[in-house]
Design an enzyme around this catalytic site. Structure first.
Site, PDB file in Angstrom:
ATOM      1  N   ILE A   1       0.869  -1.198   0.000  1.00  0.00           N
ATOM      2  CA  ILE A   1       0.000   0.000   0.000  1.00  0.00           C
ATOM      3  C   ILE A   1       0.897   1.237   0.000  1.00  0.00           C
ATOM      4  O   ILE A   1       1.706   1.402   0.910  1.00  0.00           O
ATOM      5  CB  ILE A   1      -0.913   0.051   1.251  1.00  0.00           C
ATOM      6  CG1 ILE A   1      -1.669  -1.264   1.423  1.00  0.00           C
ATOM      7  CG2 ILE A   1      -1.857   1.227   1.174  1.00  0.00           C
ATOM      8  CD1 ILE A   1      -2.484  -1.341   2.717  1.00  0.00           C
TER       9      ILE A   1
ATOM     10  N   LYS B   1       5.372   0.178  12.889  1.00  0.00           N
ATOM     11  CA  LYS B   1       4.722   0.774  11.717  1.00  0.00           C
ATOM     12  C   LYS B   1       3.890   1.994  12.118  1.00  0.00           C
ATOM     13  O   LYS B   1       3.885   3.002  11.413  1.00  0.00           O
ATOM     14  CB  LYS B   1       3.847  -0.272  11.038  1.00  0.00           C
ATOM     15  CG  LYS B   1       4.666  -1.395  10.408  1.00  0.00           C
ATOM     16  CD  LYS B   1       3.758  -2.541  10.023  1.00  0.00           C
ATOM     17  CE  LYS B   1       4.520  -3.651   9.316  1.00  0.00           C
ATOM     18  NZ  LYS B   1       3.694  -4.854   9.148  1.00  0.00           N
TER      19      LYS B   1
END
Ligand SMILES: NC(=O)c1ccc[n+]([C@@H]2O[C@H](COP(=O)([O-])OP(=O)(O)OC[C@H]3O[C@@H](n4cnc5c(N)ncnc54)[C@H](OP(=O)(O)O)[C@@H]3O)[C@@H](O)[C@H]2O)c1
Length: 434
Positions: free
Chosen positions: A137, A206
């Site tokens: 993504i 993340k």
């Protein structure tokens, strides 16, 4: 037009996907760039056993990363080794020699990204890290450029494919976490040591990176409240469904008047929301902007080729800058300078909660639990119980109206001392912001 030369260190999952795409998709890449990318040197510890695509030949192969990072003809070094030791040496060596670096390394970038970017600026090189969060993504590009005109107010993500696979398989089949985890390990979806995935640490790195991009603050992963999925059991899905919710490991970053509130934890998510539809090893990120409002990004969070695409796209962007001689680089953190993050404790969060108990049944249990909640000024919303024959290990759930995390934690700690409880209550937010 002249090639831009690449050095690839690490030919594992991501490295092999990267070289395959560079070889198989070379024509498209050249057409898009107006010049070709050439793999000049590759390195991995077992480089002699690695079969490289023939189209890449001739290529210099070595087991010594220094020979790639210092190679006089290499313009961009791809660090695809991982970890925080050798990877840091590879990146600092390359940047110090004014070679740009592309990396997929969330762990290192979450810890030392801002420092490495400063080294890149001072060397006139670039540092790109699209592959480091949510593999396939392009969320970095979105936050760095696509919606950089907006002011992000909140970001919610499912950022760990392994834990999402485990939760959604438990939901589908009614199996325990242990059973699904073992199967995921057999399929190569989970590591032999599953802690980084199951305990939320991978998702935490993340979230630290994405929050730095979205909010411009330098976030240390250990400042993020993190709880994994180990305590979720099949019965929690039965109760979640009764409440028209499901359970996901949610990475949340929300701007509040007091500051930025960050957490990684399992939460009940309404079935009607788009995040509830994210199943299997997929990732998703939902960004709320003050002006552009909601945008949603979905795709493969990992895997050789989806992550390889992110690496190759970064290599193309950096190569274009090198060819055009662009002196101005956009920070990979979307902000020229990152501010210092003042951690805000999640205990000030106010929302409804789900409390799941396992009890040795006897009269007066609900009254005892309700008394503790009342003593903390927490209002009980509902009591739920699915049929169960075993009165000595009886699960049931209490939901409570919006209250501070502090109050619910104090209540849960007091409840944990009650002798009819088989384990401390499982507390999860009934996530409201969605
Ligand atoms: N896997 C994914 O889907 C994914 C997704 C997003 C981001 N990432 C990130 O991408 C990075 C790489 O992950 P991966 O899954 O590709 O790892 P991997 O499969 O373990 O590959 C690592 C590679 O680095 C090589 N290597 C290890 N130590 C080395 C050293 N000292 N010198 C030279 N080469 C060395 C290994 O060589 P040998 O094989 O010979 O030991 C192997 O080729 C990590 O930062 C990871 O977090 C991975």
């Amino acid at each position: 037009m002249e090639h831009v030369n690449l050095g690839i260190v690490g030919l594992g999952n991501v490295g092999s996907g990267t070289v395959t795409i560079l070889a198989e998709n070379a024509r498209q890449i050249t057409e898009k760039l107006g010049f070709p990318l050439a793999v000049k040197a590759v390195c991995s510890l077992d480089v002699d056993q690695v079969r490289l695509p023939e189209a890449l030949d001739p290529v210099f192969k070595t087991t010594d990363w220094r020979q790639v990072a210092t190679h006089p003809e290499v313009d961009i070094v791809a660090e695809l080794v991982g970890g925080t030791t050798v990877a840091a040496e590879i990146i600092t060596t390359a940047l110090s020699l004014r070679k740009s670096v592309v990396t997929a390394n969330k762990e290192l970038l979450a810890l030392r990204g801002a420092e490495l970017w400063e080294l890149a600026i001072s060397s006139g090189a670039n540092l790109a890290m699209e592959a480091s969060v949510a593999g396939g993504i392009p969320i970095h590009a979105v936050l760095r450029e696509g919606i950089s005109g907006d002011r992000v107010v909140a970001l919610y993500g499912i950022l760990n494919g392994t834990s999402n696979y485990i939760l959604t398989e438990m939901e589908k089949r009614g199996d325990t976490l242990e059973a699904v985890l073992k199967e995921a390990q057999r399929m190569g979806l989970a590591e032999a040591d599953p802690s980084a995935d199951v305990d939320g640490y991978d998702a935490r790195s993340k979230l630290a990176l994405l929050s730095a991009l979205a909010f411009g603050e330098r976030i240390t992963p250990s400042d993020i409240f993190t709880e994994g999925i180990r305590r979720i059991s099949p019965v929690d899905f039965q109760y979640a469904h009764r409440l028209a919710h499901t359970i996901r490991l949610i990475c949340a970053a929300r701007q509040t008047p007091e500051g930025l509130l960050l957490s990684v934890r399992p939460a009940l998510v309404p079935q009607a929301t788009i995040l509830a539809g994210v199943r299997g090893a997929y990732n998703a990120i939902w960004v709320k902007g003050a002006y552009g409002e909601d945008t949603f990004y979905y795709g493969r969070g990992a895997g050789s080729r989806p992550t390889g695409v992110a690496v190759v796209s970064d290599l193309m962007r950096v190569a274009r800058e090198i060819r055009r001689g662009s002196p101005e680089r956009v920070s990979p953190f979307a902000h020229e300078r990152l501010g210092e993050y003042r951690p805000l404790p999640v205990t000030c969060e106010k929302q409804p909660y789900y409390l799941r108990f396992r009890v040795d049944d006897r009269p007066g249990i609900i009254a005892a639990l309700a008394g503790i909640l009342a003593g903390k000024s927490v209002s009980l919303e509902a009591v739920l119980q699915v049929p169960c024959d075993n009165k000595h290990d009886l699960p049931f759930v209490i939901t409570v109206e919006p209250t501070t995390e502090q109050s619910v934690r104090e209540a849960a700690a007091e409840m944990a001392r009650l002798d009819f409880l088989l384990e401390p209550p499982l507390v999860m937010p009934l996530a409201q912001p969605f």
